[in-house]
Design a protein around this motif. Sequence first.
Motif, PDB file in Angstrom:
ATOM      1  N   ILE A  13      10.004  -3.435   0.055  1.00  0.00           N
ATOM      2  CA  ILE A  13       9.042  -4.527  -0.059  1.00  0.00           C
ATOM      3  C   ILE A  13       8.550  -4.554  -1.493  1.00  0.00           C
ATOM      4  O   ILE A  13       8.553  -3.536  -2.187  1.00  0.00           O
ATOM      5  CB  ILE A  13       7.855  -4.382   0.926  1.00  0.00           C
ATOM      6  CG1 ILE A  13       7.087  -3.069   0.692  1.00  0.00           C
ATOM      7  CG2 ILE A  13       8.318  -4.483   2.372  1.00  0.00           C
ATOM      8  CD1 ILE A  13       5.818  -2.945   1.519  1.00  0.00           C
ATOM      9  N   GLU A  43      -2.867  -4.852   1.650  1.00  0.00           N
ATOM     10  CA  GLU A  43      -2.191  -5.566   2.739  1.00  0.00           C
ATOM     11  C   GLU A  43      -0.676  -5.378   2.715  1.00  0.00           C
ATOM     12  O   GLU A  43       0.013  -5.857   3.610  1.00  0.00           O
ATOM     13  CB  GLU A  43      -2.521  -7.069   2.650  1.00  0.00           C
ATOM     14  CG  GLU A  43      -4.003  -7.388   2.710  1.00  0.00           C
ATOM     15  CD  GLU A  43      -4.639  -7.013   4.050  1.00  0.00           C
ATOM     16  OE1 GLU A  43      -3.970  -7.172   5.081  1.00  0.00           O
ATOM     17  OE2 GLU A  43      -5.793  -6.556   4.044  1.00  0.00           O
ATOM     18  N   ILE A  66       1.224  -2.486   2.858  1.00  0.00           N
ATOM     19  CA  ILE A  66       1.781  -1.409   3.671  1.00  0.00           C
ATOM     20  C   ILE A  66       1.673  -1.805   5.149  1.00  0.00           C
ATOM     21  O   ILE A  66       0.585  -2.109   5.636  1.00  0.00           O
ATOM     22  CB  ILE A  66       1.042  -0.077   3.399  1.00  0.00           C
ATOM     23  CG1 ILE A  66       1.076   0.261   1.908  1.00  0.00           C
ATOM     24  CG2 ILE A  66       1.639   1.058   4.232  1.00  0.00           C
ATOM     25  CD1 ILE A  66       2.459   0.354   1.289  1.00  0.00           C
ATOM     26  N   PRO A  67       2.807  -1.792   5.884  1.00  0.00           N
ATOM     27  CA  PRO A  67       2.817  -2.316   7.260  1.00  0.00           C
ATOM     28  C   PRO A  67       2.359  -1.327   8.331  1.00  0.00           C
ATOM     29  O   PRO A  67       2.773  -1.426   9.483  1.00  0.00           O
ATOM     30  CB  PRO A  67       4.290  -2.698   7.445  1.00  0.00           C
ATOM     31  CG  PRO A  67       5.034  -1.719   6.609  1.00  0.00           C
ATOM     32  CD  PRO A  67       4.154  -1.486   5.401  1.00  0.00           C
ATOM     33  N   PHE A  68       1.535  -0.359   7.965  1.00  0.00           N
ATOM     34  CA  PHE A  68       0.988   0.578   8.946  1.00  0.00           C
ATOM     35  C   PHE A  68      -0.332   1.123   8.415  1.00  0.00           C
ATOM     36  O   PHE A  68      -0.624   1.011   7.219  1.00  0.00           O
ATOM     37  CB  PHE A  68       1.968   1.726   9.244  1.00  0.00           C
ATOM     38  CG  PHE A  68       2.429   2.498   8.034  1.00  0.00           C
ATOM     39  CD1 PHE A  68       1.644   3.503   7.470  1.00  0.00           C
ATOM     40  CD2 PHE A  68       3.659   2.231   7.449  1.00  0.00           C
ATOM     41  CE1 PHE A  68       2.067   4.212   6.357  1.00  0.00           C
ATOM     42  CE2 PHE A  68       4.102   2.932   6.340  1.00  0.00           C
ATOM     43  CZ  PHE A  68       3.307   3.927   5.789  1.00  0.00           C
ATOM     44  N   ILE A  78      10.082   1.406   2.637  1.00  0.00           N
ATOM     45  CA  ILE A  78       9.548   1.769   3.949  1.00  0.00           C
ATOM     46  C   ILE A  78      10.620   2.563   4.683  1.00  0.00           C
ATOM     47  O   ILE A  78      11.743   2.093   4.878  1.00  0.00           O
ATOM     48  CB  ILE A  78       9.150   0.525   4.772  1.00  0.00           C
ATOM     49  CG1 ILE A  78       8.154  -0.351   4.002  1.00  0.00           C
ATOM     50  CG2 ILE A  78       8.610   0.942   6.146  1.00  0.00           C
ATOM     51  CD1 ILE A  78       6.834   0.305   3.677  1.00  0.00           C
ATOM     52  N   GLU A  87      11.529   4.312   8.151  1.00  0.00           N
ATOM     53  CA  GLU A  87      11.188   4.355   9.572  1.00  0.00           C
ATOM     54  C   GLU A  87      11.543   5.725  10.154  1.00  0.00           C
ATOM     55  O   GLU A  87      12.178   6.548   9.490  1.00  0.00           O
ATOM     56  CB  GLU A  87      11.906   3.219  10.286  1.00  0.00           C
ATOM     57  CG  GLU A  87      11.473   1.859   9.752  1.00  0.00           C
ATOM     58  CD  GLU A  87      12.209   0.697  10.370  1.00  0.00           C
ATOM     59  OE1 GLU A  87      13.327   0.886  10.892  1.00  0.00           O
ATOM     60  OE2 GLU A  87      11.640  -0.409  10.352  1.00  0.00           O
ATOM     61  N   SER A 116       2.099   7.374   8.054  1.00  0.00           N
ATOM     62  CA  SER A 116       1.368   6.788   9.178  1.00  0.00           C
ATOM     63  C   SER A 116       0.701   7.828  10.060  1.00  0.00           C
ATOM     64  O   SER A 116      -0.070   7.468  10.957  1.00  0.00           O
ATOM     65  CB  SER A 116       2.314   5.930  10.023  1.00  0.00           C
ATOM     66  OG  SER A 116       3.307   6.746  10.636  1.00  0.00           O
TER      67      SER A 116
END
Length: 127
Positions: free
Chosen positions: A5, A22, A24-26, A84, A86, A107
């Motif tokens: 990203i 905003e 970072i998706p966690f 990122i 996973e 996370s």
Amino acid sequence: MAYLINIPTFTDARGNLTVLDEAIPFQIKRLFYIYGVDNSARGGHRHHQTIQAAICIQGSCTIINDDGEHTEHIELDTPRKCLILETKDWHVMTNFSPDAILLVLASTAFDAADYIFDPYPHEQQSS
């Protein structure tokens, strides 16, 4: 599979301001940074639960990522780029430039039981 990203960055004559709020998706539960790395590789694991965001805030490094189906070499060479990772992403961090600082956001809080060190088995292709 891991994905990149772009982090919002504001630039003017005074310099750059990069904002993670905003991007970072966690929800961030832990952060750490890696620096002063010699020719060693770091990482060599994946996680049961933890998702990570890796940003080389200075210098550069390469992250070799394997999700069990695909292996990819990702160059982190700007603080505007975030990888990122996973839970399925078995990763090794390597090729650190002498000035590299790799920031990692996680996370979950640290839990040794969350780590999976065995790489994915890949079948050898016959020639």
